[in-house]
Structure formats: structure tokens, C-alpha cells
Design an enzyme around this catalytic site. Structure first.
Site, PDB file in Angstrom:
ATOM      1  N   LYS A   1     -12.395  -0.514   6.507  1.00  0.00           N
ATOM      2  CA  LYS A   1     -12.254  -1.804   7.640  1.00  0.00           C
ATOM      3  C   LYS A   1     -13.272  -1.354   9.366  1.00  0.00           C
ATOM      4  O   LYS A   1     -12.408  -1.312  10.047  1.00  0.00           O
ATOM      5  CB  LYS A   1     -10.480  -1.624   7.670  1.00  0.00           C
ATOM      6  CG  LYS A   1      -9.816  -3.049   6.855  1.00  0.00           C
ATOM      7  CD  LYS A   1      -8.949  -1.798   5.944  1.00  0.00           C
ATOM      8  CE  LYS A   1      -8.327  -2.979   4.320  1.00  0.00           C
ATOM      9  NZ  LYS A   1      -7.897  -2.029   3.884  1.00  0.00           N
TER      10      LYS A   1
ATOM     11  N   ASP B   1      -1.771   7.306   6.461  1.00  0.00           N
ATOM     12  CA  ASP B   1      -3.234   5.948   5.804  1.00  0.00           C
ATOM     13  C   ASP B   1      -2.701   5.668   7.423  1.00  0.00           C
ATOM     14  O   ASP B   1      -2.474   4.727   7.242  1.00  0.00           O
ATOM     15  CB  ASP B   1      -2.314   5.567   4.479  1.00  0.00           C
ATOM     16  CG  ASP B   1      -3.216   4.214   3.925  1.00  0.00           C
ATOM     17  OD1 ASP B   1      -3.597   3.872   5.015  1.00  0.00           O
ATOM     18  OD2 ASP B   1      -3.054   3.186   3.709  1.00  0.00           O
TER      19      ASP B   1
ATOM     20  N   TRP C   1       1.160  -1.160   0.203  1.00  0.00           N
ATOM     21  CA  TRP C   1       0.037   0.172   0.311  1.00  0.00           C
ATOM     22  C   TRP C   1       0.815   1.704  -0.014  1.00  0.00           C
ATOM     23  O   TRP C   1       0.858   2.145  -0.511  1.00  0.00           O
ATOM     24  CB  TRP C   1      -1.158  -0.644   0.992  1.00  0.00           C
ATOM     25  CG  TRP C   1      -1.985  -1.343   1.573  1.00  0.00           C
ATOM     26  CD1 TRP C   1      -2.056  -2.180   1.654  1.00  0.00           C
ATOM     27  CD2 TRP C   1      -2.825  -1.279   0.086  1.00  0.00           C
ATOM     28  NE1 TRP C   1      -3.173  -3.170   1.686  1.00  0.00           N
ATOM     29  CE2 TRP C   1      -3.912  -2.818   1.012  1.00  0.00           C
ATOM     30  CE3 TRP C   1      -2.865  -0.325  -0.766  1.00  0.00           C
ATOM     31  CZ2 TRP C   1      -4.213  -2.868  -0.440  1.00  0.00           C
ATOM     32  CZ3 TRP C   1      -4.562  -1.783  -2.061  1.00  0.00           C
ATOM     33  CH2 TRP C   1      -5.125  -2.241  -1.597  1.00  0.00           C
TER      34      TRP C   1
HETATM   35  C1  LIG Z   1      -7.705  -1.716   2.447  1.00  0.00           C
HETATM   36  C2  LIG Z   1      -6.097  -0.623   2.129  1.00  0.00           C
HETATM   37  C3  LIG Z   1      -6.358   0.265   1.281  1.00  0.00           C
HETATM   38  C4  LIG Z   1      -7.122   0.467  -0.156  1.00  0.00           C
HETATM   39  O1  LIG Z   1      -7.670   0.797   0.584  1.00  0.00           O
HETATM   40  P1  LIG Z   1      -9.333   0.982  -0.954  1.00  0.00           P
HETATM   41  O2  LIG Z   1      -9.997   1.274  -0.242  1.00  0.00           O
HETATM   42  O3  LIG Z   1      -9.541  -0.304  -1.143  1.00  0.00           O
HETATM   43  O4  LIG Z   1      -8.693   1.692  -1.653  1.00  0.00           O
HETATM   44  C5  LIG Z   1      -5.135   1.621   1.429  1.00  0.00           C
HETATM   45  N1  LIG Z   1      -4.178   0.977   2.510  1.00  0.00           N
HETATM   46  C6  LIG Z   1      -4.241   0.238   3.564  1.00  0.00           C
HETATM   47  C7  LIG Z   1      -3.288   0.597   4.846  1.00  0.00           C
HETATM   48  C8  LIG Z   1      -5.383  -0.368   3.599  1.00  0.00           C
HETATM   49  O5  LIG Z   1      -5.358  -1.769   4.560  1.00  0.00           O
END
Ligand SMILES: *Cc1c(COP(=O)(O)O)cnc(C)c1O
Length: 355
Positions: free
Chosen positions: A190, A166, A99
Site C-alpha cells: 500500500k 500495524d 488483521w
Molecule cells: C494488507 C494488510 C495486512 C497484510 O499485509 P501482507 O503484507 O499481505 O501480509 C496487514 N494489516 C493491514 C492493516 C493491512 O491492510
């Protein structure tokens, strides 16, 4: 049979949050209409947006001068919107996994990008520490919890530059010092159901970049319109609101952190004790409370499919590891019960006894 959802995302939600969402879809607040069919600008929906924004601020103790947004596009669109809006000249990125790498790739379209530190050399099984941060960065981008590899910064980093985080997979699982960040964001699958992204932005950092920003990708557009420039994902926002209410009612982020640690200790203790398994994260202090990754020891490696089947038959759902790591991953987000973690441990013990 009771099922325990260890899926990494979309993920487990508190049962009452799902029930309240289901009920609002049938008849929202007794108005005789579904929340899915009323105007987002109606007097019935506006309070949902207002309360969801206010609860994010309250639960995370967000200081004055920050805005909260609920947009579409997922965390992946933020990978592009962040540099579009914040990168004037040079940004730093911590490369702690897939990510983080994706976020870095987008930033390179907008300016100089420095990889401040990386754990790619050992397939992201540890977190970089004691790295030097250039002082002339517009921001340092970090991924606080690396969902795929099961590593997590349990505390906010101490660095001399502004951070952007993030926090897709660990938001609301611990207290955060928001004042250290210009922006915190995450895909909310999440936290709520898929389809909504949360963003917390320091207002006065916007407007520094000279480039033209398309209307929909400009955070100022959304801040000005109270996150309703266009039609927002109303049902996922409602679910997020119910989840935020649930977090608050259950003691807020301090209580969530305590629970997260309790759950993680239960599962990691068993991984360390059980002769069949080992954790994949090298350094104990880097182990994520949210995503617990483990594999079979080499001499038992051929039991992979058998354990997966064994666990599934006992109600453990979604424990297959990400293909980049292999093995197993037990994701234990806020709604996972201690009972669920104990059930997983029992399953691991039974499997050990069988072999
Ligand atoms: C799930 C996740 C993403 C991606 O999220 P999307 O909403 O599917 O684009 C990005 N960063 C982390 C740390 C994640 O766990």
C-alpha cells in the site's frame, strides 16, 4: 477511458513512480544494466537503500534511536516477529478487525495476550474508545487503519504503555508521533509494490526476551546488517524510494493528510447525500480516510451487481467491498487524485438519477 484505481492493495501508485521504476528496470541510472540484475551490495544499489531508510526517518520525523528495515514476508510475518522479539510476559491487543485478530493469534504462541478492547460485537463497524489499558503490558498492539472495515484512528492514542502499530494501510498519510511506539510496521503493497515490508524499531527495546530467536526472525540480525543480511527485495525497495521522494516533493505527511481529508470528505458527503447508499461505519469520527466503505440501502439492495458494472464501465476499478463487509470500498491512498474521487461521485449521482 481514464481508469481510477480504488483497489485496496496492491494499490494505486503515482504514475511517475511507476515510470521511474520501469526506467530503472530497463537501465538503472544509465549504467547499462537493470536494477533487477545488479548486486544488492553494489555501489549502485547501496545508495537506494540508504536514501530509502533516511527518507522514512525524515518524512515521519523519527527520533534518534530507531532503525528502519525493509524486509520480505509482508505484514503477516511481522505478526509473528513482533511477539517473538518484544513479548516478554504479557501483551495487549486491540481487536479492531481481521488483521488485528491475526496479529493476536500469533502473539498467543509467545506469552499472555490480553484483548484490551474489541469491536467484534458489531462486525468492527466502530473503534473502541475509553478502554482501560493494564499498566503491566510489554506493549499494546494497534491497527491504526482497518483496511477491510474502513475505520481509522486519525490520531495517536494516549495510553500509558508503549505501542506497536500495524500501519500497513495508512503510513505516510498523516504525521505520527513515533516516540510513542516501540515498533511501526506494514506490508508495503500500500506504499510500494508487493514484496517489501517496512519496519521502524526502537533499538533499545530489543534483547529483553530470553527465548532463542531464529536468525532470520531476529530484528537484531537485520539491524546489524543494514537490512541486507540476505538479499532484500531490491525492485520493491526502489519503488518505495521513488514513492517516498514523491511524498516529500508533494509536501510530506502534512500535505498527504490534508489531501486525504479532502478526498474522503468528497466521497463521504456523497454517500450521506445519495438516497441509494449509506456508509457502513457507525461513528463518523471513526471513518477511514483511506478505505471508504459503503453499501446500498436495503430498499435498493438488489442493485449491487448493477452498480458494480455501471461503475466499472466508467473507469472505477477495484471498488468491490471485502467479502466480510459486502457492498463497496473505495480505497483512496496517497496517490489517488481529488479528480478520481469527483469522478466516483459523478458516477454515484448518475446511478441515482437512473433509479
Ligand atoms: C494488507 C494488510 C495486512 C497484510 O499485509 P501482507 O503484507 O499481505 O501480509 C496487514 N494489516 C493491514 C492493516 C493491512 O491492510
Amino acid at each position: 477511458m481514464k481508469k481510477y484505481n480504488f483497489g485496496a492493495g496492491p494499490c494505486i501508485l503515482p504514475r511517475e513512480v511507476i515510470e521511474k521504476t520501469a526506467s530503472a528496470i530497463l537501465d538503472f541510472n544509465g549504467i547499462g544494466l537493470s536494477i533487477a540484475e545488479i548486486s544488492h551490495r553494489s555501489k549502485d544499489f547501496q545508495p537506494v537503500m540508504d536514501e530509502a531508510m533516511a527518507l522514512v526517518k525524515e518524512i515521519l520525523n523519527v527520533p534518534e534511536g530507531y532503525s528502519v528495515l525493509f524486509l520480505g514476508g509482508g505484514a503477516s510475518l511481522e505478526f509473528c516477529m513482533i511477539p517473538f522479539n518484544f513479548l516478554v510476559k504479557k501483551a495487549g491487543y486491540l481487536n479492531t478487525g481481521v488483521w488485528a485478530k491475526k496479529a493476536m493469534k500469533e502473539a498467543k504462541l509467545f506469552g499472555d495476550v490480553v484483548e484490551v478492547a474489541s469491536s467484534a460485537d458489531e462486525n468492527y463497524t466502530y473503534l473502541p474508545k475509553n478502554f482501560d489499558v493494564p499498566t503491566d503490558l510489554d506493549y499494546l498492539h494497534i491497527t491504526t487503519n482497518n483496511t477491510i472495515y474502513g475505520t481509522e484512528y486519525h490520531k495517536d492514542l494516549d495510553v500509558s504503555v508503549r505501542m506497536i502499530g500495524d500501519m500497513s494501510s495508512d503510513i505516510f498519510s498523516r504525521p505520527v508521533d513515533v516516540s510513542k511506539y516501540d515498533c511501526i510496521y506494514g506490508g508495503a503493497q500500500k506504499l510500494s509494490m508487493a514484496g517489501v515490508t517496512f519496519i521502524i524499531i526502537k533499538d533499545d527495546v530489543l534483547g529483553r526476551v530470553q527465548r532463542e530467536i531464529p536468525t532470520m526472525l531476529d530484528y537484531r540480525t537485520h539491524i546489524k546488517k543494514g537490512s541486507m543480511f540476505n538479499t532484500p527485495p531490491v525492485v520493491p525497495i526502489y519503488t518505495a524510494l521513488e514513492n517516498l521522494r514523491w511524498i516529500k516533493a508533494n509536501g510530506g505527511v502534512e500535505a498527504m493528510e490534508k489531501l486525504a481529508k479532502e478526498r474522503a470528505d468528497i466521497v463521504y458527503d456523497e454517500i450521506d447525500r445519495n438516497k441509494l447508499f449509506r456508509g457502513t461505519v457507525k461513528c463518523e469520527e471513526d471513518r477511514s480516510y483511506m478505505n471508504i466503505c459503503f453499501v446500498l440501502n436495503d430498499e435498493y439492495a438488489d442493485l449491487q451487481d448493477e452498480f458494480f458494472k455501471f461503475a466499472t464501465e466508467r473507469g472505477m476499478v477495484g471498488i468491490k467491498g471485502h467479502r466480510d463487509v459486502g457492498g463497496f470500498r473505495a480505497s483512496c491512498y496517497n496517490a489517488m487524485s481529488v479528480e478520481g474521487c469527483k469522478a466516483l461521485v459523478e458516477t454515484m449521482k448518475e446511478f441515482e438519477a437512473k433509479h
